[in-house]
Scaffold this active site. Structure first.
Site, PDB file in Angstrom:
ATOM      1  CB  VAL A  70      -0.968  -0.013   1.212  1.00 38.99           C
ATOM      2  CG1 VAL A  70      -0.224   0.144   2.533  1.00 38.99           C
ATOM      3  CG2 VAL A  70      -2.052   1.033   1.086  1.00 38.99           C
ATOM      4  CB  CYS A  71       1.818   3.957  -1.833  1.00 37.88           C
ATOM      5  SG  CYS A  71       0.906   4.061  -3.389  1.00 37.88           S
ATOM      6  NE  ARG A  72      -2.175  11.641  -0.308  1.00 38.68           N
ATOM      7  CZ  ARG A  72      -2.976  12.263  -1.160  1.00 38.68           C
ATOM      8  NH1 ARG A  72      -2.916  12.009  -2.454  1.00 38.68           N
ATOM      9  NH2 ARG A  72      -3.857  13.139  -0.717  1.00 38.68           N
TER      10      ARG A  72
END
Length: 114
Positions: free
Chosen positions: A65-67
């Site tokens: 996951v990232c933004r």
């Protein structure tokens, strides 16, 4: 940027006990993250791949996951190329927050995704 060849799931589909790898930067992590996630900024993944593969050996799959999903898609591709069963969390931490998944932060304020 589209990563058709990268397996993806939405944030609501990540299992409660799933192994979440957060590849955002330190300030993003401090503002708000999923409790229990492993934090390794994207740029450090190659140097710390051993940590990921070791932790992944304990889990069925790595949820990256990232933004919003762009950085995590690239890391997912990298992990897949290194034999790690990885999947991108589509929509990233913004979708995580929107789905009502819990957040914790390192500061005194309300945890949030930046």
């Amino acid at each position: 940027m589209h990563f058709a060849q990268v397996p993806a799931v939405d944030a609501a589909s990540v299992p409660q006990d799933g192994f979440l790898l957060d590849v955002r930067e330190d300030d993003e992590w401090a503002a708000g993250h999923a409790e229990g996630a492993l934090h390794i900024p994207m740029g450090l993944i190659p140097a710390r791949i051993g940590e990921v593969t070791e932790a992944a050996a304990e889990a069925d799959r790595v949820y990256v996951v990232c933004r919003v999903g762009g950085r995590s898609a690239r890391v997912t591709q990298y992990l897949l190329a290194h034999g790690v069963d990885a999947v991108n969390v589509d929509g990233g931490m913004l979708e995580w927050e929107a789905a009502g998944r819990p957040l914790t932060g390192d500061g005194d304020g309300q945890p949030r995704v930046i």
